[in-house]
Enzyme design. Sequence first.
Site, PDB file in Angstrom:
ATOM      1  N   ARG A  43      -4.123  30.949  52.008  1.00  0.00           N
ATOM      2  CA  ARG A  43      -3.546  32.288  51.886  1.00  0.00           C
ATOM      3  C   ARG A  43      -4.605  33.309  51.486  1.00  0.00           C
ATOM      4  O   ARG A  43      -5.427  33.028  50.620  1.00  0.00           O
ATOM      5  CB  ARG A  43      -2.421  32.270  50.832  1.00  0.00           C
ATOM      6  CG  ARG A  43      -1.109  31.766  51.391  1.00  0.00           C
ATOM      7  CD  ARG A  43      -0.076  31.477  50.330  1.00  0.00           C
ATOM      8  NE  ARG A  43       0.099  32.525  49.322  1.00  0.00           N
ATOM      9  CZ  ARG A  43       1.045  32.483  48.392  1.00  0.00           C
ATOM     10  NH1 ARG A  43       1.901  31.478  48.367  1.00  0.00           N
ATOM     11  NH2 ARG A  43       1.141  33.433  47.497  1.00  0.00           N
ATOM     12  N   ARG A  82      -1.442  38.869  40.190  1.00  0.00           N
ATOM     13  CA  ARG A  82      -0.110  38.297  40.389  1.00  0.00           C
ATOM     14  C   ARG A  82       0.461  37.785  39.069  1.00  0.00           C
ATOM     15  O   ARG A  82       1.661  37.931  38.801  1.00  0.00           O
ATOM     16  CB  ARG A  82      -0.183  37.168  41.431  1.00  0.00           C
ATOM     17  CG  ARG A  82      -0.325  37.693  42.851  1.00  0.00           C
ATOM     18  CD  ARG A  82      -0.957  36.708  43.813  1.00  0.00           C
ATOM     19  NE  ARG A  82      -0.243  35.461  43.939  1.00  0.00           N
ATOM     20  CZ  ARG A  82      -0.755  34.357  44.505  1.00  0.00           C
ATOM     21  NH1 ARG A  82      -1.979  34.378  45.001  1.00  0.00           N
ATOM     22  NH2 ARG A  82      -0.037  33.270  44.570  1.00  0.00           N
TER      23      ARG A  82
HETATM   24  P1  AP5 Z   1       3.065  26.018  44.820  1.00  0.00           P
HETATM   25  O1  AP5 Z   1       4.247  25.130  44.888  1.00  0.00           O
HETATM   26  O2  AP5 Z   1       2.528  26.572  46.081  1.00  0.00           O
HETATM   27  O3  AP5 Z   1       3.313  27.177  43.742  1.00  0.00           O
HETATM   28  P2  AP5 Z   1       4.253  28.458  43.791  1.00  0.00           P
HETATM   29  O4  AP5 Z   1       4.944  28.536  42.470  1.00  0.00           O
HETATM   30  O5  AP5 Z   1       5.085  28.451  45.021  1.00  0.00           O
HETATM   31  O6  AP5 Z   1       3.136  29.570  43.802  1.00  0.00           O
HETATM   32  P3  AP5 Z   1       2.945  30.850  44.734  1.00  0.00           P
HETATM   33  O7  AP5 Z   1       1.482  31.183  44.659  1.00  0.00           O
HETATM   34  O8  AP5 Z   1       3.535  30.652  46.079  1.00  0.00           O
HETATM   35  O9  AP5 Z   1       3.761  31.885  43.945  1.00  0.00           O
HETATM   36  P4  AP5 Z   1       3.744  33.386  44.062  1.00  0.00           P
HETATM   37  O10 AP5 Z   1       4.961  33.662  43.307  1.00  0.00           O
HETATM   38  O11 AP5 Z   1       2.517  34.054  43.584  1.00  0.00           O
HETATM   39  O12 AP5 Z   1       3.706  33.655  45.655  1.00  0.00           O
HETATM   40  P5  AP5 Z   1       4.803  34.144  46.677  1.00  0.00           P
HETATM   41  O13 AP5 Z   1       4.496  33.538  47.983  1.00  0.00           O
HETATM   42  O14 AP5 Z   1       6.156  33.981  46.120  1.00  0.00           O
HETATM   43  O15 AP5 Z   1       1.910  25.208  44.064  1.00  0.00           O
HETATM   44  C1  AP5 Z   1       0.593  25.745  43.966  1.00  0.00           C
HETATM   45  C2  AP5 Z   1      -0.423  24.599  44.190  1.00  0.00           C
HETATM   46  O16 AP5 Z   1      -0.354  23.693  43.095  1.00  0.00           O
HETATM   47  C3  AP5 Z   1      -0.156  23.777  45.454  1.00  0.00           C
HETATM   48  O17 AP5 Z   1      -1.374  23.460  46.056  1.00  0.00           O
HETATM   49  C4  AP5 Z   1       0.549  22.519  44.953  1.00  0.00           C
HETATM   50  O18 AP5 Z   1       0.256  21.395  45.762  1.00  0.00           O
HETATM   51  C5  AP5 Z   1      -0.015  22.386  43.549  1.00  0.00           C
HETATM   52  N1  AP5 Z   1       0.996  21.886  42.618  1.00  0.00           N
HETATM   53  C6  AP5 Z   1       2.322  22.225  42.557  1.00  0.00           C
HETATM   54  N2  AP5 Z   1       2.934  21.565  41.550  1.00  0.00           N
HETATM   55  C7  AP5 Z   1       1.979  20.811  40.950  1.00  0.00           C
HETATM   56  C8  AP5 Z   1       1.980  19.900  39.831  1.00  0.00           C
HETATM   57  N3  AP5 Z   1       3.120  19.631  39.138  1.00  0.00           N
HETATM   58  N4  AP5 Z   1       0.811  19.306  39.480  1.00  0.00           N
HETATM   59  C9  AP5 Z   1      -0.341  19.573  40.181  1.00  0.00           C
HETATM   60  N5  AP5 Z   1      -0.401  20.400  41.251  1.00  0.00           N
HETATM   61  C10 AP5 Z   1       0.726  21.020  41.621  1.00  0.00           C
HETATM   62  O19 AP5 Z   1       4.497  35.711  46.758  1.00  0.00           O
HETATM   63  C11 AP5 Z   1       3.318  36.203  47.361  1.00  0.00           C
HETATM   64  C12 AP5 Z   1       3.331  37.719  47.360  1.00  0.00           C
HETATM   65  O20 AP5 Z   1       4.428  38.188  48.166  1.00  0.00           O
HETATM   66  C13 AP5 Z   1       3.545  38.389  46.005  1.00  0.00           C
HETATM   67  O21 AP5 Z   1       2.326  38.514  45.300  1.00  0.00           O
HETATM   68  C14 AP5 Z   1       4.162  39.721  46.422  1.00  0.00           C
HETATM   69  O22 AP5 Z   1       3.186  40.607  46.899  1.00  0.00           O
HETATM   70  C15 AP5 Z   1       5.052  39.325  47.573  1.00  0.00           C
HETATM   71  N6  AP5 Z   1       6.422  38.956  47.149  1.00  0.00           N
HETATM   72  C16 AP5 Z   1       7.026  37.739  47.332  1.00  0.00           C
HETATM   73  N7  AP5 Z   1       8.269  37.734  46.826  1.00  0.00           N
HETATM   74  C17 AP5 Z   1       8.459  38.973  46.288  1.00  0.00           C
HETATM   75  C18 AP5 Z   1       9.549  39.577  45.602  1.00  0.00           C
HETATM   76  N8  AP5 Z   1      10.679  38.910  45.343  1.00  0.00           N
HETATM   77  N9  AP5 Z   1       9.398  40.856  45.194  1.00  0.00           N
HETATM   78  C19 AP5 Z   1       8.279  41.555  45.452  1.00  0.00           C
HETATM   79  N10 AP5 Z   1       7.203  41.048  46.092  1.00  0.00           N
HETATM   80  C20 AP5 Z   1       7.295  39.755  46.517  1.00  0.00           C
HETATM   81 MG    MG Z   2       5.170  29.659  46.732  1.00  0.00          MG
END
Ligand code: AP5
Ligand code: MG
Length: 217
Positions: free
Chosen positions: A161, A172
């Site tokens: 990403r 973030r």
């Molecule tokens: P992963 O499962 O990918 O983590 P995640 O919580 O989904 O993290 P994100 O980075 O996707 O969250 P985010 O909230 O910043 O992004 P989003 O896409 O929602 O795990 C991360 C890594 O760790 C992976 O490689 C995994 O394998 C590993 N892992 C997981 N669990 C583990 C464990 N227990 N032990 C070890 N390793 C582990 O949002 C992106 C952007 O979109 C935002 O910044 C914003 O601009 C926009 N956006 C999205 N939703 C909204 C909203 N509702 N309102 C406004 N803007 C929004």
């Molecule tokens: Mg995610």
Amino acid sequence: MNIILLGPPGAGKGTQASRLEADRGMVQLSTGDMLRAARTADTPLGHQVAAVMDSGALVSDEIVSALIDDRLATLSAEQGTIFDGYPRTAPQAASLDAILEAHGRHLDHVIELAVDEDALVERITGRFSCAKCGANYHDKFKLPAVADTCDVCGNHEFKRRPDDNEETVRTRMAEYRAKTAPILPIYEARGIVSRVDGMADIGEVTVAIEAILDGRA
Ligand code: AP5
Ligand code: MG
């Protein structure tokens, strides 16, 4: 059943939502994935939100709530949902209440993935996914079983990403602390929040979430 997975970037929301989807037939509703799909498909919405996402700031409440409303309209009433990355602000939490009601649904659980923020930068900067099916991997914690081959679809191409660099991750996280963490009390007041140790192994986190959903925790 309708649940929210709440936690900062890298807490494991997407990882756990995918597992629940596979294990229980629930539907993952990730606003992040929807916005990224809009970008990849080269849509006007994608262009509108690209710079905001790349900076680590939040996209407008109206846009993300409309995405969720539209997606829910495509589901049948029996399909359970997992909200991943939504709601992220107090107005989004209020919109979700109204949207769920309009679709004849209600919220069963809010599961907070409690994590050590210092570990999250490593998690996020090591993350990659299959370019074809989107399955998630990590350089250190979750490599494909066969090198350079997706476990799910056998594809050999992977992607990262654009917002998964350290500077954007810090923004973030600041957004999470300022705007998203403050919505927890809304759900605590309803008695539907459960806390799970998001620093445990991926499988252990799933077991803990499943116990909550099955009423065993
Ligand atoms: P992963 O499962 O990918 O983590 P995640 O919580 O989904 O993290 P994100 O980075 O996707 O969250 P985010 O909230 O910043 O992004 P989003 O896409 O929602 O795990 C991360 C890594 O760790 C992976 O490689 C995994 O394998 C590993 N892992 C997981 N669990 C583990 C464990 N227990 N032990 C070890 N390793 C582990 O949002 C992106 C952007 O979109 C935002 O910044 C914003 O601009 C926009 N956006 C999205 N939703 C909204 C909203 N509702 N309102 C406004 N803007 C929004
Ligand atoms: Mg995610």
